[in-house]
Design a protein around this motif. Structure first.
Motif, PDB file in Angstrom:
ATOM      1  N   LEU A   2      67.712 -28.029   5.986  1.00  0.00           N
ATOM      2  CA  LEU A   2      67.109 -28.054   7.318  1.00  0.00           C
ATOM      3  C   LEU A   2      65.789 -27.284   7.333  1.00  0.00           C
ATOM      4  CD1 LEU A   2      70.207 -27.557   9.660  1.00  0.00           C
ATOM      5  CD2 LEU A   2      68.875 -29.633   9.295  1.00  0.00           C
ATOM      6  N   GLU A   3      65.762 -26.158   6.623  1.00  0.00           N
ATOM      7  CA  GLU A   3      64.534 -25.360   6.563  1.00  0.00           C
ATOM      8  C   GLU A   3      63.388 -26.183   5.983  1.00  0.00           C
ATOM      9  OE1 GLU A   3      63.648 -20.772   5.479  1.00  0.00           O
ATOM     10  OE2 GLU A   3      64.647 -21.923   3.902  1.00  0.00           O
ATOM     11  N   MET A   4      63.655 -26.882   4.888  1.00  0.00           N
ATOM     12  CA  MET A   4      62.632 -27.698   4.252  1.00  0.00           C
ATOM     13  C   MET A   4      62.254 -28.886   5.134  1.00  0.00           C
ATOM     14  SD  MET A   4      62.655 -29.387   0.445  1.00  0.00           S
ATOM     15  CE  MET A   4      63.997 -30.503   0.822  1.00  0.00           C
ATOM     16  N   LEU A   9      58.355 -31.681   8.747  1.00  0.00           N
ATOM     17  CA  LEU A   9      57.959 -32.315  10.008  1.00  0.00           C
ATOM     18  C   LEU A   9      56.834 -31.530  10.680  1.00  0.00           C
ATOM     19  CD1 LEU A   9      61.437 -33.351  11.500  1.00  0.00           C
ATOM     20  CD2 LEU A   9      59.756 -34.786  10.338  1.00  0.00           C
ATOM     21  N   PHE A  10      56.824 -30.207  10.478  1.00  0.00           N
ATOM     22  CA  PHE A  10      55.743 -29.374  11.020  1.00  0.00           C
ATOM     23  C   PHE A  10      54.403 -29.751  10.380  1.00  0.00           C
ATOM     24  CE2 PHE A  10      53.296 -25.367  11.335  1.00  0.00           C
ATOM     25  CZ  PHE A  10      53.382 -25.170  12.711  1.00  0.00           C
ATOM     26  N   GLY A 106      70.766 -18.525   5.945  1.00  0.00           N
ATOM     27  CA  GLY A 106      70.450 -19.606   5.013  1.00  0.00           C
ATOM     28  C   GLY A 106      69.006 -20.055   5.150  1.00  0.00           C
ATOM     29  N   PHE A 107      68.353 -19.713   6.273  1.00  0.00           N
ATOM     30  CA  PHE A 107      66.913 -19.955   6.439  1.00  0.00           C
ATOM     31  C   PHE A 107      66.207 -18.732   5.845  1.00  0.00           C
ATOM     32  CE2 PHE A 107      68.866 -22.596   9.592  1.00  0.00           C
ATOM     33  CZ  PHE A 107      68.066 -23.724   9.667  1.00  0.00           C
ATOM     34  N   HIS A 108      65.795 -18.828   4.591  1.00  0.00           N
ATOM     35  CA  HIS A 108      65.319 -17.635   3.899  1.00  0.00           C
ATOM     36  C   HIS A 108      63.978 -17.125   4.408  1.00  0.00           C
ATOM     37  CE1 HIS A 108      68.098 -17.843   0.116  1.00  0.00           C
ATOM     38  NE2 HIS A 108      68.750 -17.849   1.244  1.00  0.00           N
ATOM     39  N   LEU A 109      63.222 -17.977   5.071  1.00  0.00           N
ATOM     40  CA  LEU A 109      61.994 -17.482   5.698  1.00  0.00           C
ATOM     41  C   LEU A 109      62.323 -16.483   6.800  1.00  0.00           C
ATOM     42  CD1 LEU A 109      59.810 -20.728   5.987  1.00  0.00           C
ATOM     43  CD2 LEU A 109      59.451 -18.794   4.445  1.00  0.00           C
ATOM     44  N   ILE A 110      63.461 -16.683   7.454  1.00  0.00           N
ATOM     45  CA  ILE A 110      63.915 -15.745   8.482  1.00  0.00           C
ATOM     46  C   ILE A 110      64.649 -14.573   7.835  1.00  0.00           C
ATOM     47  CG2 ILE A 110      65.402 -15.473  10.513  1.00  0.00           C
ATOM     48  CD1 ILE A 110      64.937 -18.437  11.102  1.00  0.00           C
ATOM     49  N   ILE A 211      65.688 -35.597   6.245  1.00  0.00           N
ATOM     50  CA  ILE A 211      66.913 -35.151   5.581  1.00  0.00           C
ATOM     51  C   ILE A 211      67.292 -36.136   4.474  1.00  0.00           C
ATOM     52  CG2 ILE A 211      69.395 -34.762   5.923  1.00  0.00           C
ATOM     53  CD1 ILE A 211      68.681 -33.708   8.713  1.00  0.00           C
ATOM     54  N   GLY A 212      67.096 -37.434   4.730  1.00  0.00           N
ATOM     55  CA  GLY A 212      67.358 -38.430   3.691  1.00  0.00           C
ATOM     56  C   GLY A 212      66.417 -38.286   2.510  1.00  0.00           C
ATOM     57  N   GLY A 213      65.131 -38.009   2.790  1.00  0.00           N
ATOM     58  CA  GLY A 213      64.153 -37.809   1.725  1.00  0.00           C
ATOM     59  C   GLY A 213      64.391 -36.541   0.945  1.00  0.00           C
ATOM     60  N   ALA A 214      65.133 -35.604   1.548  1.00  0.00           N
ATOM     61  CA  ALA A 214      65.412 -34.338   0.862  1.00  0.00           C
ATOM     62  C   ALA A 214      66.294 -34.541  -0.364  1.00  0.00           C
ATOM     63  CB  ALA A 214      66.086 -33.362   1.829  1.00  0.00           C
TER      64      ALA A 214
END
Length: 268
Positions: A2-4, A9-10, A106-110, A211-214
């Motif tokens: 989700l983080e990626m 999308l950003f 799990g959001f390592h930026l946070i 998410i599919g492209g991930a």
């Protein structure tokens, strides 16, 4: 994952929308032709190929066609070639403040900002501050997010261009020009606000697509996310995990579309 996907999308939405606006305003000019070419290219190119091209160009030295070392004086490229963190770093997922979830989000930026001083003291000297942890995470996210984001921006560019061209021929836009408003206000304030309504609808599909492209992106960049788990499960015929990943992906896709449909009525 989700983080990626969110960071991708950003990148995709501002890039696609801004280029789509400029392309519509400069219809049938050189910029419009070039942007439409790149839009088709971004939609068409295989994401695993594009990811490897980014690795080759921005994460390797000059001996492997990298361009960063002579331009920025780096050694071995501007960005890490794979992984979520530096190989020498065992990411400290515990030792957070009392109000923070055990093991982090799990959001390592946070998470990087909530690692305690006691835990930082146990890390190598190169990771002696929260900023360095955040920077390392961000650098490792840069290329995979760029691969996903740029690939997703092509369709957004085409949708935004078509939507804005349709709106620019409406009566209220002609009236706004007749009132003497500047072209910037006519396009951005009046036309774009209405042209963005159908673009918001695409957001739900974009989240599912990211998410599919991930799946491929995480495999190329050795990210331990949901996509890489799905690939390993397929290789080892681990059907319960495959079904679980499919169910979670479908749930996220449906939930994002529900939220977007509700927002559609609010924004319109």
């Amino acid at each position: 994952t989700l983080e990626m996907s969110f960071l991708a999308l950003f990148i995709a939405y501002p890039l696609g929308i801004i280029l789509g606006i400029i392309s519509a305003v400069r219809q049938d000019r050189m910029f419009d032709h070039i942007s439409r070419f790149f839009a088709i290219a971004f939609v068409s190119l295989p994401i695993f190929w594009f990811a490897m091209v980014l690795q080759l160009v921005f994460a390797t030295g000059t001996e492997s066609s990298g361009i960063c070392d002579p331009l920025f004086g780096t050694s071995g490229g501007c960005f890490p070639i794979y992984g979520r963190h530096d190989p020498s770093l065992t990411y400290p997922v515990d030792g957070f403040a009392s109000f923070y979830p055990a093991g982090g989000t799990g959001f390592h930026l946070i998470d990087s900002w909530f690692v305690t001083d006691e835990k930082l003291a146990t890390l190598p000297e190169g990771w002696s501050s929260n900023w360095l942890l955040f920077k390392d995470t961000l650098l490792h996210l840069a290329l995979p997010c760029a691969a996903l984001g740029i690939a997703s921006s092509g369709s957004l560019l085409r949708y935004m261009r078509a939507s804005l061209l349709e709106v620019l021929h409406e009566d209220y836009v002609r009236t706004a020009r007749a009132k003497g408003l500047s072209e910037f206000k006519v396009v951005i304030v009046h036309a774009c606000r209405n042209a963005l309504v159908p673009i918001v609808t695409i957001l739900g599909f974009s989240i599912g697509g990211a998410i599919g492209g991930a799946v491929l992106t995480e495999t190329i960049f050795a990210f331990n996310g949901m996509g890489r788990v799905a690939v390993k499960s397929i290789q080892y015929l681990d059907f319960p995990v495959i079904m679980g990943v499919t169910l979670i992906t479908a749930a996220i896709f449906l939930l994002s579309n529900l939220i977007v449909d509700i927002l559609y009525a609010v924004i319109d």
